[in-house]
Scaffold this active site. Structure first.
Site, mmCIF file in Angstrom:
data_model
loop_
_atom_site.group_PDB
_atom_site.id
_atom_site.type_symbol
_atom_site.label_atom_id
_atom_site.label_comp_id
_atom_site.label_asym_id
_atom_site.label_seq_id
_atom_site.Cartn_x
_atom_site.Cartn_y
_atom_site.Cartn_z
ATOM 1 N N HIS A 99 34.755 33.044 39.752
ATOM 2 C CA HIS A 99 34.919 34.237 40.575
ATOM 3 C C HIS A 99 33.690 34.475 41.428
ATOM 4 O O HIS A 99 32.567 34.221 41.009
ATOM 5 C CB HIS A 99 35.210 35.477 39.717
ATOM 6 C CG HIS A 99 34.235 35.688 38.606
ATOM 7 N ND1 HIS A 99 34.281 34.980 37.423
ATOM 8 C CD2 HIS A 99 33.176 36.518 38.498
ATOM 9 C CE1 HIS A 99 33.298 35.373 36.639
ATOM 10 N NE2 HIS A 99 32.609 36.294 37.271
ATOM 11 N N HIS A 101 31.780 37.506 43.472
ATOM 12 C CA HIS A 101 31.651 38.950 43.643
ATOM 13 C C HIS A 101 31.345 39.237 45.115
ATOM 14 O O HIS A 101 30.474 38.592 45.705
ATOM 15 C CB HIS A 101 30.484 39.512 42.829
ATOM 16 C CG HIS A 101 30.566 39.266 41.356
ATOM 17 N ND1 HIS A 101 30.873 40.258 40.453
ATOM 18 C CD2 HIS A 101 30.363 38.146 40.607
ATOM 19 C CE1 HIS A 101 30.848 39.768 39.219
ATOM 20 N NE2 HIS A 101 30.536 38.475 39.296
HETATM 21 P P1 AMP Z 1 30.390 37.730 35.617
HETATM 22 O O1 AMP Z 1 29.458 38.449 34.674
HETATM 23 O O2 AMP Z 1 29.728 37.218 36.859
HETATM 24 O O3 AMP Z 1 31.165 36.655 34.870
HETATM 25 O O4 AMP Z 1 31.421 38.821 36.128
HETATM 26 C C1 AMP Z 1 32.581 39.163 35.454
HETATM 27 C C2 AMP Z 1 33.079 40.438 36.071
HETATM 28 O O5 AMP Z 1 34.437 40.621 35.696
HETATM 29 C C3 AMP Z 1 32.342 41.695 35.630
HETATM 30 O O6 AMP Z 1 31.733 42.307 36.765
HETATM 31 C C4 AMP Z 1 33.427 42.553 35.007
HETATM 32 O O7 AMP Z 1 33.271 43.927 35.303
HETATM 33 C C5 AMP Z 1 34.679 41.985 35.630
HETATM 34 N N1 AMP Z 1 35.902 42.178 34.872
HETATM 35 C C6 AMP Z 1 36.114 41.879 33.572
HETATM 36 N N2 AMP Z 1 37.387 42.189 33.223
HETATM 37 C C7 AMP Z 1 37.984 42.684 34.335
HETATM 38 C C8 AMP Z 1 39.288 43.192 34.636
HETATM 39 N N3 AMP Z 1 40.239 43.242 33.700
HETATM 40 N N4 AMP Z 1 39.549 43.617 35.894
HETATM 41 C C9 AMP Z 1 38.575 43.570 36.843
HETATM 42 N N5 AMP Z 1 37.326 43.107 36.630
HETATM 43 C C10 AMP Z 1 37.035 42.680 35.392
#
Ligand code: AMP
Ligand code: ZN
Length: 133
Positions: A99, A101
């Protein structure tokens, strides 16, 4: 179904605030509530991160990142974006589905989206010798 929260969102088994979808990519609001407008962009195919991602998937992903970024600036009143990614747990990745951001930015919004590093510990030339391609 793979035990992956983002695969479940893409398949519609977990709700999300969808921003955009096309054949290869999906985008939705990050629920962290850590900064206004925090968006995630993911490939529909499950890849863990940039390290196992094939080039075609990466190109499709970045095309969507650019499309959403341009939309934020052209149509939503923002001036710029931060594009962030963590690939591997060592880099802070918490969800093991690739993903990107997107943090929308306005001039003088006061957001500090750059990590606060503690200063280099090794000689820059020694690191350079080790990592250059
Ligand atoms: P990372 O730490 O770069 O792997 O980012 C993962 C991101 O996914 C975090 O910013 C979380 O807030 C986000 N996240 C986790 N679960 C969900 C969800 N169900 N819907 C939207 N965002 C999510
Ligand atoms: Zn997945």
């Amino acid at each position: 179904m793979r035990d992956c929260i983002f695969c479940k969102i893409i398949e519609g088994f977990v709700p999300c605030m969808k921003i955009y979808e096309d054949e290869h990519t999906y985008s939705f609001m990050d629920i962290a509530k850590d900064v206004d407008g925090h968006i995630l962009v993911v490939p529909k195919i499950h890849k863990k991160n940039i390290l196992d991602c094939d080039e075609e998937t990466l190109i499709n992903l970045m095309r969507t990142v650019k499309r959403i970024s341009n939309h934020l600036v052209d149509n939503c009143g923002y001036d710029g974006v931060n594009i962030l990614n963590a690939s591997d747990e060592s880099a802070g990745q918490s969800v093991p589905h690739f993903h990107i951001h997107i943090i929308p930015r306005r001039k003088n919004d006061g957001i500090d989206a750059w990590p606060k590093f503690e200063g280099a510990k090794e000689e820059i030339t020694e690191i350079w010798e080790k990592i250059k391609l």
